[in-house]
Design a protein around this motif. Structure first.
Motif, PDB file in Angstrom:
ATOM      1  N   ALA A  11      52.713  32.551  46.996  1.00  0.00           N
ATOM      2  CA  ALA A  11      52.885  33.827  46.294  1.00  0.00           C
ATOM      3  C   ALA A  11      52.514  33.695  44.817  1.00  0.00           C
ATOM      4  CB  ALA A  11      54.320  34.329  46.438  1.00  0.00           C
ATOM      5  N   GLU A  12      52.922  32.599  44.189  1.00  0.00           N
ATOM      6  CA  GLU A  12      52.596  32.381  42.772  1.00  0.00           C
ATOM      7  C   GLU A  12      51.093  32.237  42.567  1.00  0.00           C
ATOM      8  OE1 GLU A  12      56.648  30.010  41.342  1.00  0.00           O
ATOM      9  OE2 GLU A  12      55.004  28.871  42.240  1.00  0.00           O
ATOM     10  N   LEU A  13      50.441  31.524  43.497  1.00  0.00           N
ATOM     11  CA  LEU A  13      48.989  31.353  43.408  1.00  0.00           C
ATOM     12  C   LEU A  13      48.299  32.711  43.480  1.00  0.00           C
ATOM     13  CD1 LEU A  13      46.373  29.705  43.374  1.00  0.00           C
ATOM     14  CD2 LEU A  13      46.582  29.521  45.865  1.00  0.00           C
ATOM     15  N   ARG A  14      48.684  33.538  44.424  1.00  0.00           N
ATOM     16  CA  ARG A  14      48.061  34.847  44.572  1.00  0.00           C
ATOM     17  C   ARG A  14      48.322  35.731  43.347  1.00  0.00           C
ATOM     18  NH1 ARG A  14      48.376  32.270  48.926  1.00  0.00           N
ATOM     19  NH2 ARG A  14      47.090  32.660  50.756  1.00  0.00           N
ATOM     20  N   GLN A  15      49.518  35.644  42.795  1.00  0.00           N
ATOM     21  CA  GLN A  15      49.830  36.413  41.588  1.00  0.00           C
ATOM     22  C   GLN A  15      48.955  35.946  40.419  1.00  0.00           C
ATOM     23  OE1 GLN A  15      53.897  36.104  40.193  1.00  0.00           O
ATOM     24  NE2 GLN A  15      53.675  37.886  38.884  1.00  0.00           N
ATOM     25  N   LYS A  16      48.813  34.635  40.270  1.00  0.00           N
ATOM     26  CA  LYS A  16      47.974  34.074  39.202  1.00  0.00           C
ATOM     27  C   LYS A  16      46.526  34.528  39.367  1.00  0.00           C
ATOM     28  CE  LYS A  16      46.554  29.538  37.346  1.00  0.00           C
ATOM     29  NZ  LYS A  16      45.106  29.715  37.416  1.00  0.00           N
ATOM     30  N   LEU A  17      45.994  34.440  40.586  1.00  0.00           N
ATOM     31  CA  LEU A  17      44.619  34.860  40.847  1.00  0.00           C
ATOM     32  C   LEU A  17      44.447  36.347  40.583  1.00  0.00           C
ATOM     33  CD1 LEU A  17      43.971  32.806  44.097  1.00  0.00           C
ATOM     34  CD2 LEU A  17      42.839  32.459  41.886  1.00  0.00           C
ATOM     35  N   ASN A  18      45.416  37.152  40.974  1.00  0.00           N
ATOM     36  CA  ASN A  18      45.340  38.592  40.749  1.00  0.00           C
ATOM     37  C   ASN A  18      45.267  38.897  39.254  1.00  0.00           C
ATOM     38  OD1 ASN A  18      45.273  41.269  41.775  1.00  0.00           O
ATOM     39  ND2 ASN A  18      47.412  41.512  41.209  1.00  0.00           N
ATOM     40  N   LEU A  19      46.037  38.175  38.454  1.00  0.00           N
ATOM     41  CA  LEU A  19      46.024  38.382  37.004  1.00  0.00           C
ATOM     42  C   LEU A  19      44.707  37.941  36.372  1.00  0.00           C
ATOM     43  CD1 LEU A  19      49.665  37.245  36.127  1.00  0.00           C
ATOM     44  CD2 LEU A  19      48.758  39.596  36.092  1.00  0.00           C
TER      45      LEU A  19
END
Length: 106
Positions: A11-19
């Motif tokens: 989840a953190e990886l996807r949030q980072k990529l989204n940002l």
């Protein structure tokens, strides 16, 4: 302070990529295309999921998308079409790749 990389959960990886996702015109993407590092994501896939698969080195999913022709390294035919149409792209970098998805107008 440690120099060890911080491991992110899914989840953190996807949030980072989204940002880190941004909009780029073809003119900005051309230099990356010239380096051979642009990966094109089909409209049926989620850009963040594809970027996460690259970040996680999930070869099984990446190869499946390639076989289904939903994912490809950008080639000359892409460049010719993009030069004519001058589209914008959603893009995210997962070094060394610049992963892009054409923004479709409805």
């Amino acid at each position: 302070m440690s120099d060890e990389p911080v491991e992110l959960n899914a989840a953190e990886l996807r949030q980072k990529l989204n940002l880190e996702t941004g909009q780029l015109p073809w003119s900005e993407l051309q230099r990356h295309f010239a380096r051979g590092v642009v990966v094109v994501v089909g409209p049926e896939l989620d850009l963040i999921e594809v970027a996460a698969a690259f970040a996680e080195d999930d070869r099984r999913r990446i190869e499946k998308w390639i076989q289904q022709e939903q994912l490809a390294r950008a080639h000359d035919e892409h460049a010719l079409k993009w030069t004519e149409q001058e589209p914008d792209f959603w893009s995210v970098v997962v070094a060394p790749w610049v992963i892009v998805q054409e923004i479709r107008s409805h």
